[in-house]
Every structure is written in structure tokens, then in C-alpha cells.
Design a protein around this motif. Structure first.
Motif, PDB file in Angstrom:
ATOM      1  N   ARG A  83       2.002   1.588  -3.555  1.00  0.00           N
ATOM      2  CA  ARG A  83       0.941   2.042  -4.465  1.00  0.00           C
ATOM      3  C   ARG A  83       0.643   3.537  -4.276  1.00  0.00           C
ATOM      4  O   ARG A  83       0.406   4.254  -5.244  1.00  0.00           O
ATOM      5  CB  ARG A  83      -0.322   1.214  -4.276  1.00  0.00           C
ATOM      6  N   LEU A 132      -7.144   4.395  -2.876  1.00  0.00           N
ATOM      7  CA  LEU A 132      -6.662   3.283  -2.048  1.00  0.00           C
ATOM      8  C   LEU A 132      -7.582   3.093  -0.849  1.00  0.00           C
ATOM      9  O   LEU A 132      -7.198   3.255   0.303  1.00  0.00           O
ATOM     10  CB  LEU A 132      -5.218   3.554  -1.599  1.00  0.00           C
ATOM     11  N   LYS A 160      -5.181   8.763  -1.293  1.00  0.00           N
ATOM     12  CA  LYS A 160      -5.562   7.598  -0.489  1.00  0.00           C
ATOM     13  C   LYS A 160      -7.079   7.459  -0.412  1.00  0.00           C
ATOM     14  O   LYS A 160      -7.618   6.367  -0.583  1.00  0.00           O
ATOM     15  CB  LYS A 160      -4.950   7.720   0.906  1.00  0.00           C
ATOM     16  N   VAL A 190       0.412   4.685   6.169  1.00  0.00           N
ATOM     17  CA  VAL A 190       0.692   4.575   4.739  1.00  0.00           C
ATOM     18  C   VAL A 190       1.256   5.896   4.211  1.00  0.00           C
ATOM     19  O   VAL A 190       2.255   5.917   3.489  1.00  0.00           O
ATOM     20  CB  VAL A 190      -0.574   4.155   3.959  1.00  0.00           C
ATOM     21  N   TRP A 248       0.801  -1.224   0.000  1.00  0.00           N
ATOM     22  CA  TRP A 248       0.000   0.000   0.000  1.00  0.00           C
ATOM     23  C   TRP A 248       0.835   1.276   0.000  1.00  0.00           C
ATOM     24  O   TRP A 248       0.529   2.210  -0.762  1.00  0.00           O
ATOM     25  CB  TRP A 248      -1.023  -0.028   1.128  1.00  0.00           C
ATOM     26  N   GLU A 306      -8.716   0.645   0.660  1.00  0.00           N
ATOM     27  CA  GLU A 306      -8.327  -0.366   1.642  1.00  0.00           C
ATOM     28  C   GLU A 306      -7.483   0.214   2.777  1.00  0.00           C
ATOM     29  O   GLU A 306      -7.375  -0.379   3.834  1.00  0.00           O
ATOM     30  CB  GLU A 306      -7.521  -1.491   0.968  1.00  0.00           C
ATOM     31  N   THR A 307      -6.898   1.372   2.549  1.00  0.00           N
ATOM     32  CA  THR A 307      -5.980   1.957   3.536  1.00  0.00           C
ATOM     33  C   THR A 307      -6.596   3.129   4.287  1.00  0.00           C
ATOM     34  O   THR A 307      -5.889   3.824   5.020  1.00  0.00           O
ATOM     35  CB  THR A 307      -4.702   2.442   2.845  1.00  0.00           C
TER      36      THR A 307
END
Length: 141
Positions: free
Chosen positions: A25, A49, A45, A58, A22, A51-52
Motif C-alpha cells: 500500500r 497508513l 505513511k 514498511v 502495508w 496502522e503502520t
């Protein structure tokens, strides 16, 4: 900071091994901007993203990466060789998407810049220069 292509590759591979998928990414997405602020990382994010969303580490992993440096006034940038590598990987990892991820990121960067432009003082030439450069980067994509 100026890494050779091999040093850049090794730095990215170490980062991926040590920090995981992550943060890598997020760095790949952030590489679209020539330089960025933490607020832009957070926006990436939230938009790409999911999921994070509950993991603040992250973003800090990216900001503390060995190939990322603070350039002043809260702006960060990646080593140029690392940035090229991250952009290449962004395209490769998301190659199967109907709308290329690079184009989606450029659109997000343009929207972010529009918001930033509305919030700055018209006499703030440094911020306006930053916005102008980033706009050209996004439009070139």
C-alpha cells in the motif's frame, strides 16, 4: 531497470506475498510521484497508513523492493511498468472513497513540494527541476 508488463506484475505479486499488505500500500501511494525521497515515504505513511506508524520496516521494504532503484542524491524511482500497475491498484483499492485517493495523494505531493521549494537555495537548479517535474505530475492528476 525496464520490466515488461508481465515481469512487472510478477514482481509486484512477489513483493506483496513476501512483504505484505502495508509495504504494498505504501508503494501504491508513492507511485504517484515520478521519483521520491525517503522523507516523502514517511510523510505518506503518517498521513495515509496510520496502522503502520510504529513500523519503520514498511518504508525500508519499499526502498529495498526489487522494482525500486536509487537514482542518485537520495532519490528513488519505481520501474515504469511497476509504477503504472501500482497507480492502477491505488485507484482500485480505494475506489469507494468520496475523495479519490489519487487526488488526495496529488494534494499531499503538492504540499510536500511547496515545503521543499521553501527550503532549497534559489540557485539549486537540479532541485528546482525536480520540484517542477513533480509539480506537473501532481497537477496532471
Amino acid at each position: 531497470m525496464s520490466l515488461s508488463p508481465l515481469e512487472a506484475y510478477e514482481a509486484v505479486m512477489r513483493f506483496a506475498r513476501d512483504r505484505g499488505q502495508w509495504p504494498l500500500r505504501l508503494a501504491m501511494h508513492a507511485a504517484v510521484a515520478q521519483s521520491f525521497r525517503p522523507s516523502f515515504l514517511h510523510l505518506i505513511k503518517l498521513n495515509f497508513l496510520f496502522e503502520t506508524s510504529n513500523d519503520p520496516s514498511v518504508e525500508s521494504d519499499v526502498l529495498l523492493a526489487p522494482f525500486c532503484e536509487e537514482i542518485g542524491a537520495g532519490y528513488y524511482q519505481f520501474d515504469p511498468q511497476v509504477r503504472v500497475l501500482l497507480l492502477d491498484n491505488l485507484q482500485a483499492v480505494y475506489a469507494g472513497e468520496v475523495n479519490p485517493r489519487l487526488h488526495s495523494m496529488a494534494a499531499l505531493l503538492l504540499a510536500y513540494l511547496q515545503q521543499q521549494e521553501r527550503s532549497i537555495d534559489s540557485q539549486d537548479r537540479l532541485s528546482q527541476s525536480y520540484i517542477d517535474v513533480q509539480r506537473w505530475v501532481a497537477l496532471s492528476i
